[in-house]
Enzyme design. Structure first.
Site, mmCIF file in Angstrom:
data_model
loop_
_atom_site.group_PDB
_atom_site.id
_atom_site.type_symbol
_atom_site.label_atom_id
_atom_site.label_comp_id
_atom_site.label_asym_id
_atom_site.label_seq_id
_atom_site.Cartn_x
_atom_site.Cartn_y
_atom_site.Cartn_z
ATOM 1 C CB CYS A 13 -0.967 -0.003 1.272
ATOM 2 S SG CYS A 13 -2.002 1.568 1.209
ATOM 3 C CD GLU B 149 -0.189 -1.727 -5.815
ATOM 4 O OE1 GLU B 149 0.783 -0.985 -6.342
ATOM 5 O OE2 GLU B 149 -0.302 -1.979 -4.445
#
Length: 271
Positions: free
Chosen positions: A2, A114
């Site tokens: 993350c 992402e």
């Protein structure tokens, strides 16, 4: 992993979701659609109030810095590298094990970004045989639109170069726990793109479902084996993902337009 996420909800919204008992108006953060490492972020934690007569933990919404600095660190220089802690080893790593036992938090988000990294492309890049291509970013969020509750840790660090009464003498920092990305189908997947989170990236933030919030935040729970049971991945089929503009790749860009769903990957990007 993350490395970037979006957080647009304010204290009033989060207070209702997490049953917050205490938050300071001076710690209100503006909506942030491109949260990057070392930024100040919201975290939910259970902790006794400072100077309170009762030792009973109080659920608080606190403003922390993303990038954990261990209490024993001599300098905060490594914070940007410690934004994530792996669920598989968080109980044993020197930088995280104390916080894992006593200082756990929830980092609320709308969802996370992402960048797709196909296996063949990664191997070629590592071998130096292929120039790094522009990668397509995806926004990953709960399919029902609920808050994405990321499991986190927080820590206190004392800057010994400053006097005790200096407002920056104490740093409160945090890290997001990650786990292996789901290989099961997404609840809602792009028509032209990845069909599972593992198709985007091999890691993902560990999302805590509401039934685990109280146990995760409870500072009286300190047994590592007991706590590790809370690190199990959430049930499959709760997430969706969609492509967004590559503008999010630049941390200077910040606005709700970054969350706009594209019909398909941008031209010239992977996937």
């Amino acid at each position: 992993m993350c490395g970037r996420y979006a957080a647009s909800r304010g204290p009033e919204d989060l207070a209702g979701v997490f049953e917050i008992e205490k938050w300071e108006p001076e710690e209100v953060l503006a909506p942030d659609y491109n949260v990057a490492p070392t930024k100040e972020v919201y975290a939910v934690l259970d902790r006794p109030l400072k100077d309170a007569d009762s030792p009973k933990p109080v659920r608080q919404l606190r403003k922390l810095k993303w990038g954990l600095v261990p209490s024993w660190s001599k300098t905060p220089e490594g914070a940007a590298r410690m934004i994530n802690a792996r669920a598989e080893t968080v109980h044993e790593k020197p930088s995280y094990r104390r916080a894992f036992a006593a200082r756990r938090c929830i980092v609320p988000a709308d969802g996370y970004y992402e960048w797709v990294t196909a296996k063949d492309e990664r191997e070629l890049e590592v071998e130096g045989k292929k120039k790094r291509q522009r990668k397509q970013p995806y926004f990953v969020l709960p399919a029902d639109g609920s808050v994405f509750a990321m499991a986190g840790l927080y820590e206190f660090w004392r800057d010994r170069t400053l006097p005790d009464d200096h407002p920056l003498a104490w740093w409160v920092t945090c890290s997001v726990i990650t786990t292996e990305a789901e290989t099961t189908p997404l609840a809602v997947a792009p028509a032209d793109g990845p069909h599972a989170l593992a198709d985007i990236h091999p890691r993902m933030p560990l999302m805590l479902t509401p039934d685990r919030w109280d146990a995760w935040l409870d500072p009286s729970r300190t047994d590592p084996d007991d706590l590790r049971e809370l690190l199990a991945p959430p049930p499959a089929g709760l997430m969706r993902a969609y492509p967004v503009s590559t503008a999010v790749s630049n941390v200077r860009n910040n606005g709700p337009e970054l969350l706009k769903e594209l019909e398909g990957p941008e031209e010239g990007t992977l996937f």
